[in-house]
Write an enzyme that holds these catalytic residues in place. Sequence first.
Site, PDB file in Angstrom:
ATOM      1  N   ALA A 152     -13.154   5.487 -20.613  1.00  0.00           N
ATOM      2  CA  ALA A 152     -14.033   6.328 -19.786  1.00  0.00           C
ATOM      3  C   ALA A 152     -13.895   7.814 -20.110  1.00  0.00           C
ATOM      4  CB  ALA A 152     -13.715   6.084 -18.310  1.00  0.00           C
ATOM      5  N   GLY A 176     -16.631   1.563 -15.142  1.00  0.00           N
ATOM      6  CA  GLY A 176     -15.264   1.080 -14.961  1.00  0.00           C
ATOM      7  C   GLY A 176     -15.120   0.022 -13.890  1.00  0.00           C
ATOM      8  N   ASP A 184      -8.519   5.461  -4.347  1.00  0.00           N
ATOM      9  CA  ASP A 184      -7.807   6.693  -4.704  1.00  0.00           C
ATOM     10  C   ASP A 184      -8.691   7.896  -4.388  1.00  0.00           C
ATOM     11  OD1 ASP A 184      -8.671   5.799  -8.022  1.00  0.00           O
ATOM     12  OD2 ASP A 184      -9.419   7.601  -7.050  1.00  0.00           O
ATOM     13  N   SER A 195     -15.629  -4.357 -13.117  1.00  0.00           N
ATOM     14  CA  SER A 195     -15.844  -5.680 -13.727  1.00  0.00           C
ATOM     15  C   SER A 195     -17.032  -6.393 -13.093  1.00  0.00           C
ATOM     16  CB  SER A 195     -14.585  -6.542 -13.561  1.00  0.00           C
ATOM     17  OG  SER A 195     -14.354  -6.749 -12.161  1.00  0.00           O
ATOM     18  N   CYS A 205      -4.216   6.821  20.521  1.00  0.00           N
ATOM     19  CA  CYS A 205      -4.137   5.964  21.723  1.00  0.00           C
ATOM     20  C   CYS A 205      -2.702   5.674  22.142  1.00  0.00           C
ATOM     21  CB  CYS A 205      -4.888   4.640  21.477  1.00  0.00           C
ATOM     22  SG  CYS A 205      -4.060   3.533  20.316  1.00  0.00           S
ATOM     23  N   TYR A 233       0.818  -1.219   0.000  1.00  0.00           N
ATOM     24  CA  TYR A 233       0.000   0.000   0.000  1.00  0.00           C
ATOM     25  C   TYR A 233       0.855   1.273   0.000  1.00  0.00           C
ATOM     26  CZ  TYR A 233      -4.203  -2.740   0.256  1.00  0.00           C
ATOM     27  OH  TYR A 233      -5.213  -3.614  -0.068  1.00  0.00           O
ATOM     28  N   HIS A 292     -14.877   1.002  -0.215  1.00  0.00           N
ATOM     29  CA  HIS A 292     -13.729   0.129   0.084  1.00  0.00           C
ATOM     30  C   HIS A 292     -12.625   0.885   0.803  1.00  0.00           C
ATOM     31  CE1 HIS A 292     -14.872  -2.992  -3.238  1.00  0.00           C
ATOM     32  NE2 HIS A 292     -15.679  -3.020  -2.202  1.00  0.00           N
ATOM     33  N   CYS A 297       0.034   4.963  17.204  1.00  0.00           N
ATOM     34  CA  CYS A 297      -1.209   5.703  16.900  1.00  0.00           C
ATOM     35  C   CYS A 297      -1.171   7.022  17.666  1.00  0.00           C
ATOM     36  CB  CYS A 297      -2.421   4.865  17.335  1.00  0.00           C
ATOM     37  SG  CYS A 297      -3.966   5.775  17.382  1.00  0.00           S
TER      38      CYS A 297
HETATM   39  C1  BV8 Z   1     -17.512  -9.045   2.192  1.00  0.00           C
HETATM   40  C2  BV8 Z   1      -9.016  -3.759  -1.363  1.00  0.00           C
HETATM   41  C3  BV8 Z   1     -18.804  -9.772   3.979  1.00  0.00           C
HETATM   42  C4  BV8 Z   1      -8.740  -2.366  -1.608  1.00  0.00           C
HETATM   43  C5  BV8 Z   1     -10.759  -4.937  -2.467  1.00  0.00           C
HETATM   44  C6  BV8 Z   1     -14.244 -15.686   0.502  1.00  0.00           C
HETATM   45  C7  BV8 Z   1     -13.836 -15.039   1.660  1.00  0.00           C
HETATM   46  C8  BV8 Z   1     -14.300 -13.772   1.993  1.00  0.00           C
HETATM   47  C9  BV8 Z   1     -15.162 -13.118   1.132  1.00  0.00           C
HETATM   48  C10 BV8 Z   1     -15.512 -13.745  -0.035  1.00  0.00           C
HETATM   49  C11 BV8 Z   1     -15.093 -15.020  -0.367  1.00  0.00           C
HETATM   50  N1  BV8 Z   1     -15.639 -15.364  -1.580  1.00  0.00           N
HETATM   51  C12 BV8 Z   1     -16.387 -14.340  -2.036  1.00  0.00           C
HETATM   52  C13 BV8 Z   1     -16.326 -13.351  -1.103  1.00  0.00           C
HETATM   53  C14 BV8 Z   1     -16.900 -12.085  -1.138  1.00  0.00           C
HETATM   54  C15 BV8 Z   1     -15.808 -11.149  -1.630  1.00  0.00           C
HETATM   55  C16 BV8 Z   1     -15.800 -11.245  -3.135  1.00  0.00           C
HETATM   56  O1  BV8 Z   1     -16.694 -10.700  -3.750  1.00  0.00           O
HETATM   57  N2  BV8 Z   1     -14.824 -11.946  -3.731  1.00  0.00           N
HETATM   58  C17 BV8 Z   1     -14.853 -12.089  -5.169  1.00  0.00           C
HETATM   59  C18 BV8 Z   1     -13.511 -11.716  -5.767  1.00  0.00           C
HETATM   60  C19 BV8 Z   1     -15.304 -13.493  -5.519  1.00  0.00           C
HETATM   61  N3  BV8 Z   1     -16.149  -9.826  -1.166  1.00  0.00           N
HETATM   62  C20 BV8 Z   1     -15.650  -9.381  -0.002  1.00  0.00           C
HETATM   63  O2  BV8 Z   1     -14.860  -9.972   0.680  1.00  0.00           O
HETATM   64  C21 BV8 Z   1     -16.194  -8.026   0.446  1.00  0.00           C
HETATM   65  N4  BV8 Z   1     -16.631  -8.127   1.800  1.00  0.00           N
HETATM   66  O3  BV8 Z   1     -18.007  -9.890   1.479  1.00  0.00           O
HETATM   67  O4  BV8 Z   1     -17.796  -8.933   3.531  1.00  0.00           O
HETATM   68  C22 BV8 Z   1     -20.081  -9.004   3.987  1.00  0.00           C
HETATM   69  C23 BV8 Z   1     -20.649  -8.560   2.781  1.00  0.00           C
HETATM   70  C24 BV8 Z   1     -21.871  -7.901   2.811  1.00  0.00           C
HETATM   71  C25 BV8 Z   1     -22.480  -7.682   4.006  1.00  0.00           C
HETATM   72  C26 BV8 Z   1     -21.878  -8.125   5.173  1.00  0.00           C
HETATM   73  C27 BV8 Z   1     -20.667  -8.773   5.161  1.00  0.00           C
HETATM   74  C28 BV8 Z   1     -15.089  -6.960   0.451  1.00  0.00           C
HETATM   75  C29 BV8 Z   1     -14.737  -6.573  -0.967  1.00  0.00           C
HETATM   76  C30 BV8 Z   1     -13.646  -5.487  -0.946  1.00  0.00           C
HETATM   77  C31 BV8 Z   1     -12.323  -6.126  -1.040  1.00  0.00           C
HETATM   78  N5  BV8 Z   1     -11.298  -5.142  -1.305  1.00  0.00           N
HETATM   79  N6  BV8 Z   1      -9.612  -4.327  -2.569  1.00  0.00           N
HETATM   80  C32 BV8 Z   1      -7.641  -2.252  -2.604  1.00  0.00           C
HETATM   81  O5  BV8 Z   1      -6.553  -2.832  -2.375  1.00  0.00           O
HETATM   82  O6  BV8 Z   1      -7.890  -1.578  -3.611  1.00  0.00           O
HETATM   83  S1  BV8 Z   1     -11.547  -5.485  -3.867  1.00  0.00           S
HETATM   84  C33 BV8 Z   1     -10.885  -4.877  -5.309  1.00  0.00           C
HETATM   85  O7  BV8 Z   1     -11.850  -5.192  -6.330  1.00  0.00           O
HETATM   86  C34 BV8 Z   1     -10.757  -3.370  -5.343  1.00  0.00           C
HETATM   87  O8  BV8 Z   1     -11.158  -2.722  -4.164  1.00  0.00           O
HETATM   88  C35 BV8 Z   1     -11.723  -2.962  -6.438  1.00  0.00           C
HETATM   89  O9  BV8 Z   1     -12.374  -1.809  -6.063  1.00  0.00           O
HETATM   90  C36 BV8 Z   1     -12.679  -4.092  -6.451  1.00  0.00           C
HETATM   91  C37 BV8 Z   1     -13.506  -4.209  -7.704  1.00  0.00           C
HETATM   92  O10 BV8 Z   1     -12.635  -4.235  -8.828  1.00  0.00           O
HETATM   93  P1  BV8 Z   1     -12.939  -3.211 -10.043  1.00  0.00           P
HETATM   94  O11 BV8 Z   1     -12.902  -1.834  -9.508  1.00  0.00           O
HETATM   95  O12 BV8 Z   1     -14.187  -3.624 -10.741  1.00  0.00           O
HETATM   96  O13 BV8 Z   1     -11.667  -3.399 -10.965  1.00  0.00           O
HETATM   97  P2  BV8 Z   1     -11.413  -4.559 -12.037  1.00  0.00           P
HETATM   98  O14 BV8 Z   1      -9.975  -4.503 -12.393  1.00  0.00           O
HETATM   99  O15 BV8 Z   1     -12.009  -5.834 -11.570  1.00  0.00           O
HETATM  100  O16 BV8 Z   1     -12.266  -4.079 -13.305  1.00  0.00           O
HETATM  101  C38 BV8 Z   1     -11.877  -2.908 -13.988  1.00  0.00           C
HETATM  102  C39 BV8 Z   1     -12.934  -2.626 -15.036  1.00  0.00           C
HETATM  103  O17 BV8 Z   1     -12.625  -1.380 -15.685  1.00  0.00           O
HETATM  104  C40 BV8 Z   1     -13.011  -3.676 -16.125  1.00  0.00           C
HETATM  105  O18 BV8 Z   1     -14.371  -3.969 -16.375  1.00  0.00           O
HETATM  106  C41 BV8 Z   1     -12.393  -2.997 -17.352  1.00  0.00           C
HETATM  107  O19 BV8 Z   1     -13.016  -3.414 -18.551  1.00  0.00           O
HETATM  108  C42 BV8 Z   1     -12.696  -1.551 -17.092  1.00  0.00           C
HETATM  109  N7  BV8 Z   1     -11.738  -0.602 -17.658  1.00  0.00           N
HETATM  110  C43 BV8 Z   1     -10.381  -0.738 -17.756  1.00  0.00           C
HETATM  111  N8  BV8 Z   1      -9.852   0.366 -18.337  1.00  0.00           N
HETATM  112  C44 BV8 Z   1     -10.901   1.205 -18.591  1.00  0.00           C
HETATM  113  C45 BV8 Z   1     -12.084   0.597 -18.148  1.00  0.00           C
HETATM  114  N9  BV8 Z   1     -13.292   1.181 -18.287  1.00  0.00           N
HETATM  115  C46 BV8 Z   1     -13.338   2.389 -18.861  1.00  0.00           C
HETATM  116  N10 BV8 Z   1     -12.243   3.051 -19.293  1.00  0.00           N
HETATM  117  C47 BV8 Z   1     -11.008   2.493 -19.184  1.00  0.00           C
HETATM  118  N11 BV8 Z   1      -9.935   3.169 -19.625  1.00  0.00           N
END
Ligand code: BV8
Length: 239
Positions: free
Chosen positions: A221, A177, A95, A179, A140, A54, A110, A137
Amino acid sequence: MTPSLLILTGAGISAESGLGTFRDTDGIWSKFDWQKLASPEGFAEDPVAVHDFYNARRAGLLDARPNAAHAALATLEAAWVRSGGEFLLVTQNIDDLHGRAGSERMIHMHGELLRARCAMCGDLTDCRTDLAIDMACAACGRDGGLRPHVVWFGEMPLGMEEIYERLSSVTHFAAIGTSGSVWPTAGFAEEAGRAGAITYEISMAAGESGHNFQHAEYGPATQTVPAWCEAVIAEAFAA
Ligand code: BV8
């Protein structure tokens, strides 16, 4: 009915500002293991590796600038509210480019890369430099608990109550933007559709929840978002 717009953004809106996406070819998760670097278990096992991950992203963010898509959303928000509508921007991005572009009605579901959280007392502070596990911290005084204010896998996203409350009555929903791979966010389009909203996917290609959208615009975008912003406000407030 008052036009109520909820916009969800993901890493794709910041791609043209030079910040990486996660699941594209060469994406962040193709180079780094999310289980080791974006989960509480990974932080417990190797906090130094997580801080290095990070710290490098935080340093990169300070050199990045908002792009035309971020600016267009800030302009849309002001015009939408001026026209009497309700507006909320929910970003998965950690960001600060939306804020720097002028967006105000926003939830960082997030977390935020430029804030630190104490795992001991919960205190949040601005953070524009490197974090380290042995730093104390300011609130604290204890060390060993400072972490990025970022929601990791398995952790509850932020602002969920307000987001679901808004989704239950939106008239317009757009995912820009993203997936649609991460839950519970991936379910937002279906929620909005159930509320009767017009739904839009704006990305480079259909995401995993692409079937939940009535309209789609594909392309960079910085080209698709400004044009969509003009079209959606004309449609929503047509006399
Ligand atoms: C939760 C950290 C419970 C921050 C992120 C097993 C164990 C635990 C949980 C799970 C599990 N199995 C499934 C889950 C649930 C899990 C999940 O969904 N997993 C998936 C992968 C299967 N979710 C969680 O754990 C969430 N919490 O479930 O808690 C709960 C839930 C509800 C209620 C109560 C309790 C927590 C999710 C957050 C995790 N943190 N990252 C960091 O380091 O950044 S996730 C990570 O993916 C990022 O944060 C990001 O924001 C997020 C989503 O990704 P995208 O933003 O969509 O990016 P990606 O690359 O995927 O896609 C980019 C897109 O842009 C593409 O479509 C592309 O075509 C497009 N693009 C590219 N260039 C351009 C463009 N579009 C336009 N113009 C361009 N130029």
